[in-house]
Design a protein around this motif. Sequence first.
Motif, PDB file in Angstrom:
ATOM      1  N   ALA A  75      28.794  32.427  60.039  1.00  0.00           N
ATOM      2  CA  ALA A  75      27.594  32.551  59.867  1.00  0.00           C
ATOM      3  C   ALA A  75      26.608  32.939  58.125  1.00  0.00           C
ATOM      4  CB  ALA A  75      27.017  33.511  60.897  1.00  0.00           C
ATOM      5  N   LEU A  76      27.123  33.009  57.462  1.00  0.00           N
ATOM      6  CA  LEU A  76      26.347  32.731  56.312  1.00  0.00           C
ATOM      7  C   LEU A  76      27.090  32.065  55.292  1.00  0.00           C
ATOM      8  CD1 LEU A  76      25.339  34.538  53.746  1.00  0.00           C
ATOM      9  CD2 LEU A  76      27.228  35.606  53.050  1.00  0.00           C
ATOM     10  N   THR A  77      26.044  31.293  54.884  1.00  0.00           N
ATOM     11  CA  THR A  77      26.250  29.949  53.726  1.00  0.00           C
ATOM     12  C   THR A  77      25.377  30.079  52.457  1.00  0.00           C
ATOM     13  OG1 THR A  77      26.896  27.550  52.879  1.00  0.00           O
ATOM     14  CG2 THR A  77      25.034  28.295  54.776  1.00  0.00           C
ATOM     15  N   CYS A  78      25.989  30.459  50.595  1.00  0.00           N
ATOM     16  CA  CYS A  78      25.681  29.819  50.148  1.00  0.00           C
ATOM     17  C   CYS A  78      24.989  28.892  48.276  1.00  0.00           C
ATOM     18  CB  CYS A  78      25.891  31.289  49.366  1.00  0.00           C
ATOM     19  SG  CYS A  78      25.783  32.847  49.932  1.00  0.00           S
ATOM     20  N   ASP A  79      24.387  28.467  48.730  1.00  0.00           N
ATOM     21  CA  ASP A  79      24.172  27.539  47.348  1.00  0.00           C
ATOM     22  C   ASP A  79      24.078  28.202  46.025  1.00  0.00           C
ATOM     23  OD1 ASP A  79      23.897  25.066  45.918  1.00  0.00           O
ATOM     24  OD2 ASP A  79      21.540  24.931  47.178  1.00  0.00           O
ATOM     25  N   PRO A  80      25.493  28.428  45.727  1.00  0.00           N
ATOM     26  CA  PRO A  80      25.609  29.203  44.318  1.00  0.00           C
ATOM     27  C   PRO A  80      24.877  28.467  43.406  1.00  0.00           C
ATOM     28  CG  PRO A  80      27.862  28.197  44.984  1.00  0.00           C
ATOM     29  CD  PRO A  80      26.691  27.938  46.194  1.00  0.00           C
ATOM     30  N   GLY A  81      24.738  28.668  41.970  1.00  0.00           N
ATOM     31  CA  GLY A  81      24.670  28.450  41.428  1.00  0.00           C
ATOM     32  C   GLY A  81      25.717  27.196  40.588  1.00  0.00           C
ATOM     33  N   LYS A  82      25.212  26.497  39.614  1.00  0.00           N
ATOM     34  CA  LYS A  82      26.033  25.234  38.671  1.00  0.00           C
ATOM     35  C   LYS A  82      26.977  25.629  37.563  1.00  0.00           C
ATOM     36  CE  LYS A  82      24.307  21.380  41.358  1.00  0.00           C
ATOM     37  NZ  LYS A  82      23.054  22.169  42.468  1.00  0.00           N
ATOM     38  N   GLY A  83      27.320  26.939  37.604  1.00  0.00           N
ATOM     39  CA  GLY A  83      27.354  28.006  36.470  1.00  0.00           C
ATOM     40  C   GLY A  83      28.517  26.734  35.182  1.00  0.00           C
ATOM     41  N   ASP A  84      29.092  27.301  34.647  1.00  0.00           N
ATOM     42  CA  ASP A  84      29.647  26.270  33.536  1.00  0.00           C
ATOM     43  C   ASP A  84      30.832  27.132  33.110  1.00  0.00           C
ATOM     44  OD1 ASP A  84      28.547  27.784  31.609  1.00  0.00           O
ATOM     45  OD2 ASP A  84      28.194  25.917  30.280  1.00  0.00           O
ATOM     46  N   LYS A  85      31.047  28.719  33.668  1.00  0.00           N
ATOM     47  CA  LYS A  85      32.002  29.646  33.169  1.00  0.00           C
ATOM     48  C   LYS A  85      33.405  29.149  35.175  1.00  0.00           C
ATOM     49  CE  LYS A  85      29.411  32.845  30.893  1.00  0.00           C
ATOM     50  NZ  LYS A  85      29.211  34.002  30.545  1.00  0.00           N
ATOM     51  N   ALA A  86      34.329  29.600  34.354  1.00  0.00           N
ATOM     52  CA  ALA A  86      35.721  29.025  35.456  1.00  0.00           C
ATOM     53  C   ALA A  86      35.381  30.379  35.819  1.00  0.00           C
ATOM     54  CB  ALA A  86      36.841  29.221  34.020  1.00  0.00           C
ATOM     55  N   GLY A  87      36.058  30.486  37.217  1.00  0.00           N
ATOM     56  CA  GLY A  87      36.083  32.165  37.843  1.00  0.00           C
ATOM     57  C   GLY A  87      37.015  32.527  37.293  1.00  0.00           C
ATOM     58  N   ASP A  88      37.704  33.965  37.360  1.00  0.00           N
ATOM     59  CA  ASP A  88      38.343  35.428  36.740  1.00  0.00           C
ATOM     60  C   ASP A  88      39.144  35.450  38.022  1.00  0.00           C
ATOM     61  OD1 ASP A  88      39.729  37.146  35.587  1.00  0.00           O
ATOM     62  OD2 ASP A  88      38.685  37.327  34.690  1.00  0.00           O
ATOM     63  N   PRO A  89      40.799  35.305  38.450  1.00  0.00           N
ATOM     64  CA  PRO A  89      41.251  35.641  39.855  1.00  0.00           C
ATOM     65  C   PRO A  89      41.258  36.879  39.365  1.00  0.00           C
ATOM     66  CG  PRO A  89      42.081  33.563  39.052  1.00  0.00           C
ATOM     67  CD  PRO A  89      41.236  34.041  37.893  1.00  0.00           C
ATOM     68  N   SER A  90      41.702  38.110  38.697  1.00  0.00           N
ATOM     69  CA  SER A  90      41.471  39.433  37.996  1.00  0.00           C
ATOM     70  C   SER A  90      40.473  39.975  38.893  1.00  0.00           C
ATOM     71  CB  SER A  90      41.342  39.727  36.496  1.00  0.00           C
ATOM     72  OG  SER A  90      41.381  39.472  35.108  1.00  0.00           O
ATOM     73  N   LYS A  91      39.484  39.427  37.686  1.00  0.00           N
ATOM     74  CA  LYS A  91      37.666  39.609  38.600  1.00  0.00           C
ATOM     75  C   LYS A  91      37.601  39.682  39.507  1.00  0.00           C
ATOM     76  CE  LYS A  91      32.829  40.190  37.202  1.00  0.00           C
ATOM     77  NZ  LYS A  91      31.934  38.834  35.979  1.00  0.00           N
ATOM     78  N   VAL A  92      38.253  38.921  40.167  1.00  0.00           N
ATOM     79  CA  VAL A  92      38.197  39.086  42.173  1.00  0.00           C
ATOM     80  C   VAL A  92      38.574  40.202  43.180  1.00  0.00           C
ATOM     81  CG1 VAL A  92      38.184  37.010  43.783  1.00  0.00           C
ATOM     82  CG2 VAL A  92      37.291  36.469  42.211  1.00  0.00           C
ATOM     83  N   ARG A  93      39.878  40.701  42.657  1.00  0.00           N
ATOM     84  CA  ARG A  93      41.035  40.567  43.044  1.00  0.00           C
ATOM     85  C   ARG A  93      39.822  42.377  42.334  1.00  0.00           C
ATOM     86  NH1 ARG A  93      45.146  37.403  40.228  1.00  0.00           N
ATOM     87  NH2 ARG A  93      45.923  36.679  42.318  1.00  0.00           N
ATOM     88  N   ALA A  94      40.208  42.963  41.159  1.00  0.00           N
ATOM     89  CA  ALA A  94      39.181  43.850  41.203  1.00  0.00           C
ATOM     90  C   ALA A  94      37.609  44.274  41.463  1.00  0.00           C
ATOM     91  CB  ALA A  94      38.775  43.676  39.171  1.00  0.00           C
ATOM     92  N   GLU A  95      36.899  43.128  41.720  1.00  0.00           N
ATOM     93  CA  GLU A  95      35.943  43.710  42.803  1.00  0.00           C
ATOM     94  C   GLU A  95      36.534  43.224  44.493  1.00  0.00           C
ATOM     95  OE1 GLU A  95      32.695  44.131  42.235  1.00  0.00           O
ATOM     96  OE2 GLU A  95      33.531  44.249  40.204  1.00  0.00           O
ATOM     97  N   LEU A  96      37.093  43.287  44.980  1.00  0.00           N
ATOM     98  CA  LEU A  96      38.015  43.008  46.400  1.00  0.00           C
ATOM     99  C   LEU A  96      38.324  44.723  46.297  1.00  0.00           C
ATOM    100  CD1 LEU A  96      39.835  39.837  46.849  1.00  0.00           C
ATOM    101  CD2 LEU A  96      37.739  41.170  48.631  1.00  0.00           C
ATOM    102  N   VAL A  97      38.743  45.076  45.795  1.00  0.00           N
ATOM    103  CA  VAL A  97      39.293  46.726  45.602  1.00  0.00           C
ATOM    104  C   VAL A  97      37.944  47.940  45.898  1.00  0.00           C
ATOM    105  CG1 VAL A  97      41.055  48.228  44.423  1.00  0.00           C
ATOM    106  CG2 VAL A  97      41.980  46.039  44.770  1.00  0.00           C
ATOM    107  N   ARG A  98      37.371  47.856  44.309  1.00  0.00           N
ATOM    108  CA  ARG A  98      36.777  48.089  45.142  1.00  0.00           C
ATOM    109  C   ARG A  98      35.130  48.722  45.865  1.00  0.00           C
ATOM    110  NH1 ARG A  98      32.728  49.845  41.025  1.00  0.00           N
ATOM    111  NH2 ARG A  98      31.283  48.580  41.630  1.00  0.00           N
ATOM    112  N   ALA A  99      35.363  46.958  46.364  1.00  0.00           N
ATOM    113  CA  ALA A  99      34.169  47.576  47.757  1.00  0.00           C
ATOM    114  C   ALA A  99      35.240  47.554  49.170  1.00  0.00           C
ATOM    115  CB  ALA A  99      33.823  45.745  48.143  1.00  0.00           C
TER     116      ALA A  99
END
Length: 331
Positions: A188-212
């Motif tokens: 039910a949810l889709t997004c059109d994210p910006g076209k950034g030039d930075k790579a994603g950081d798996p550790s940051k994703v994991r940290a945000e999952l745990v925080r939420a």
Amino acid sequence: MGSVPETASPLRRGRLLRIAAALSVLLALIGYVVVQYVTGGGAPRCTVRTAAGEGSTYELSAEQAANAATISAVGTTRGMPERAVTIALATALQESGLHNIKHGDRDSLGLFQQRPSKGWGTAGQILDPVYASGKFYEHLAEVPGYSRLPLTVAAQRVQRSGFPQAYAKHEPDATLLAAALTGRATRALTCDPGKGDKAGDPSKVRAELVRAFGPEVLPKAGAPGRTGAPPPREVSVPVRSAIGTDGGGAAQRGWELAHWAVARADGLRIDEVSYAGRVWSAKESGKGWRAAGATSAETGARGSGGNSDTDSHKASGADSRTGEVRIHLAR
């Protein structure tokens, strides 16, 4: 014949300078719009719709979607039902427009415009969306029978607003958001994210999952799981049990996690999310949640909503199981 007073010249010069400044701003704005149109850019946007893909839709910015996803995740992790999430989202829509603002009436701050002077926490705490959401639910849980009350009444018991009826106008949008972000509404949810030039950081994703969602959202080190370590640009999230008090089951848990990842895609540089035979891709966000392995022509013929909810279990390709949500990061 009269002469122009000497004082008129400075006034005229000042007026001309103001006009010139206004024209410069206008031309800069026009230039920006033209560039965005030509390059296909623009602010990242998200769309939430009903599970069937028909009927009402609601559009919001990537920032708003990220904050809404946090509000929902904190609520369900506390065992709050979907109705509580709807109340919280409607309140934040009214109080801040789902923006984590650093100003407000008197010392009000953040998503819910909570006040340090009224015991809601320090300014730094209130400006943390996870903390602010938790405090809102903490107070909401103390309202007897809040889930059966009109939304305006329940929200007002927490907020003590001077305009309690204002919450009502946000209930339809908050209801759509809550259905998607709690996972009850699939794809039910889709997004059109910006076209950034930075790579994603798996550790940051994991940290945000745990925080939420809390530490139990991720497997403990050494826990059994999929054979082999995940690729370095991937985060795999196991789908183990239902959440909240609505008894939605593991599938609902999976769609909550999947929708959370899409809502956070812009800020966390998430490139692709896959779950239950469905894939959302930042590069093909306009197609929504397509069947894994489906060609572009097949996806276009089917539409972003698919044929039915059973499509997600029949689709071939990666993640035909409902046991995990896989989050692939931008390189």
